[in-house]
Design an enzyme around this catalytic site. Structure first.
Site, PDB file in Angstrom:
ATOM      1  N   HIS A 243       0.998  -0.808  -0.308  1.00 16.85           N
ATOM      2  CA  HIS A 243      -0.513  -1.291  -0.732  1.00 16.85           C
ATOM      3  C   HIS A 243      -1.394  -0.501   0.075  1.00 16.85           C
ATOM      4  O   HIS A 243      -2.379  -0.416  -0.368  1.00 16.85           O
ATOM      5  CB  HIS A 243      -0.685  -2.716  -0.411  1.00 16.85           C
ATOM      6  CG  HIS A 243      -0.824  -3.312   0.703  1.00 16.85           C
ATOM      7  ND1 HIS A 243       0.027  -3.945   1.708  1.00 16.85           N
ATOM      8  CD2 HIS A 243      -2.064  -3.310   1.667  1.00 16.85           C
ATOM      9  CE1 HIS A 243      -0.283  -4.222   2.854  1.00 16.85           C
ATOM     10  NE2 HIS A 243      -1.628  -3.845   2.935  1.00 16.85           N
ATOM     11  N   ASP A 278       7.168  -3.511  -0.117  1.00 19.31           N
ATOM     12  CA  ASP A 278       5.859  -3.050   0.210  1.00 19.31           C
ATOM     13  C   ASP A 278       5.843  -2.097   1.346  1.00 19.31           C
ATOM     14  O   ASP A 278       5.266  -2.135   2.243  1.00 19.31           O
ATOM     15  CB  ASP A 278       4.935  -4.280   0.523  1.00 19.31           C
ATOM     16  CG  ASP A 278       3.613  -4.023   0.814  1.00 19.31           C
ATOM     17  OD1 ASP A 278       3.261  -2.989   0.075  1.00 19.31           O
ATOM     18  OD2 ASP A 278       2.966  -4.493   1.590  1.00 19.31           O
ATOM     19  N   SER A 358      -2.174  -3.342   8.499  1.00 17.94           N
ATOM     20  CA  SER A 358      -1.178  -3.008   7.616  1.00 17.94           C
ATOM     21  C   SER A 358      -0.709  -1.802   7.725  1.00 17.94           C
ATOM     22  O   SER A 358      -1.151  -0.968   7.934  1.00 17.94           O
ATOM     23  CB  SER A 358      -1.772  -3.261   6.162  1.00 17.94           C
ATOM     24  OG  SER A 358      -2.239  -4.353   5.655  1.00 17.94           O
TER      25      SER A 358
END
Length: 499
Positions: A243, A278, A358
């Protein structure tokens, strides 16, 4: 008395004009109640009286006469006019006006519209003497003019000297106090640790890992995202979250920048990405890279110390510390403007993780990467001590597949389960709502309505755990699946296929 009716003219009504032949009602009769003789005798008019009041000459009762008595001497003395005074409260209505200003005298006692009027006061106010303004004295008059007594001058001089002396004393004390607060002879010293002295474990791990952690900036036009990554191979391979780079993954005009801890900025290219975990791998052209050490998920324990490294909120080289607060936590990942649709078997930590972390590493106190930070759970959007990382075993497996083939294949058994838990008196699990035709699940005899409670060694309590349990299996290798059907346990063998 009768009422004569005539042909009425049409009159307007709510719905229009009334027709001429409509009937006209007469007035209602006046109702007059009967009055008994006793009430009439008490409340009725006297005999011979027709109006509301009797005539004045026929009213009964004596006419009172006004009697004038001699005034009381005490009251007369108290309230009489002063001797020799001819003034009265009331003016003579037949007298001449007092002045041209008031040509027509009025009588406030007989004329209600007349203004109130008072005469002169009984005693005239004594006149106040007007004093002339005081003479202003100059310095010459005070000192040499003899206008001020010498004793007063001496007292004023003594007071002035006293005030001056006190002011000088206070000033001296203040200056001495201020002088005591500052000094040019003080020199502060700082303690410097030698290279041989031990440092904190977090500082040692951070020093070792920070060179391998990067900041990743992905942009397409005005859209962009910022995240973190970690170097996993000296050839220039960097792992991060899907993402973080998905906005620029399929656009040839996209721009990917990888920034190292020393400020070096190089372009990055997408090697491969996996929306079901992911994860994504980038390739950079750089030399002398510091490669992070990858640990093993089996060595991770709840309660052990960990640190998170990354660029939260765009602040690069940020280090936060905490512990592993849980393992094997199924966490769904989707949305946030990306095509990620994953459920990870997460490592939960209370190390502070915020947007921008992230893709950065979660590291144990041995300096080994045990996960890739991917998500937080928060109602405010900030860190509340619930961060989730993809376990390092899955990171290693997916990264290896993406580097070799550019794509990752996952096991699939061909069922869709109801979101959330299915609870009855005996068990909870994932209820099957759809079985794909020709899938391994159909071949194994699984039907809609079955509740899957175990896949291999992994207990399943909801649909998220079912996804995680299936992803842990090997493609082409049969796995036992336990389910509940009509209240009884059923065991079947399912061989997952590639998605």
């Amino acid at each position: 008395m009768g009422v004569q009716q005539t042909e009425p003219d049409a009159v307007p009504t709510n719905s229009g004009l009334r027709p001429p032949d409509a009937p006209v009602l007469g007035p209602r009769p006046v109702y007059r109640p009967e009055v008994d003789s006793a009430t009439s005798q008490v409340f009725g008019r006297p005999n011979g009286t027709e109006g509301s009041f009797a005539a004045a000459d026929r009213r009964v009762g004596p006419v009172p006469e006004v009697q004038v008595r001699i005034p009381d001497p005490i009251l007369a003395e108290a309230y009489r006019r002063p001797p020799g005074s001819a003034e009265i409260i009331q003016r003579d209505p037949d007298g001449e006006p007092e002045s041209a200003v008031d040509p027509e005298p009025v009588d406030p006692w007989r004329d209600p519209a007349a203004p109130a009027r008072l005469g002169a006061p009984a005693l005239a106010a004594p006149a106040r003497p007007i004093r002339p303004p005081a003479e202003r004295l100059g310095v010459r008059d005070v000192l040499f003019g003899g206008r001020v007594a010498p004793r007063a001058l001496a007292v004023l001089a003594a007071i002035a000297l006293l005030i001056g002396g006190l002011g000088g004393l206070v000033g001296r004390l203040t200056a001495e106090t201020a002088g005591d607060l500052t000094s040019k002879r003080v020199s502060l010293s700082q303690n410097s640790l030698s290279n041989d002295e031990p440092r904190g474990r977090i500082a040692e791990v951070a020093d070792a890992v920070l060179p391998s952690v990067v900041t990743i900036q992905a942009s397409v036009g005005d859209e962009g995202s910022t995240g973190s990554g970690v170097v996993i191979d000296g050839a220039g391979y960097v792992v991060t979250n899907n993402h973080v780079i998905s906005v620029a993954a399929n656009d040839p005009t996209a721009k990917l920048q990888v920034i190292f801890s020393d400020g070096t900025k190089v372009p990055g290219r997408v090697v491969g990405r996996d929306t079901k975990t992911d994860l994504a791998v980038l390739k950079v052209e750089a030399k002398d890279l510091t490669v992070a050490k990858l640990g093993k998920s089996g060595d991770v324990q709840v309660g052990e110390d960990v640190i998170a490294v990354g660029s939260p909120l765009g602040l690069s080289k940020t280090v936060t510390a905490g512990i592993v607060s849980a393992l094997h936590r199924p966490v769904p990942l989707s949305g946030e403007g990306s095509d990620t649709d994953a459920v990870i078997d997460a490592v939960q930590t209370d190390a502070s993780i915020n947007p921008g972390n992230s893709g950065g590493p979660l590291i144990d106190f041995d300096g080994d990467v045990i996960g890739i930070n991917s998500a937080i759970r928060s109602q405010s959007g900030g860190s509340v001590g619930l961060g989730f990382a993809i376990p390092i075993d899955q990171v290693t497996q997916v990264s290896q597949a993406l580097i070799r083939d550019g794509v990752m294949h996952h096991p699939d058994i061909g069922v869709n389960a109801r979101t959330g838990k299915v609870v009855n008196d005996t068990t909870s699990g994932a209820q099957v709502v759809n079985v794909r035709d020709g899938s391994p699940a159909q071949q194994a005899g699984i039907v809609e309505g079955d509740v899957i409670v175990k896949v291999g060694d992994r207990v399943v309590s909801d649909s998220y755990e079912l996804v995680v349990a299936v992803q842990l299996q090997q493609i082409g290798t049969a796995v036992p699946v336990q389910l509940v059907r009509d209240g009884r346990l059923v065991d079947v063998q399912v061989t997952p296929v590639s998605d």
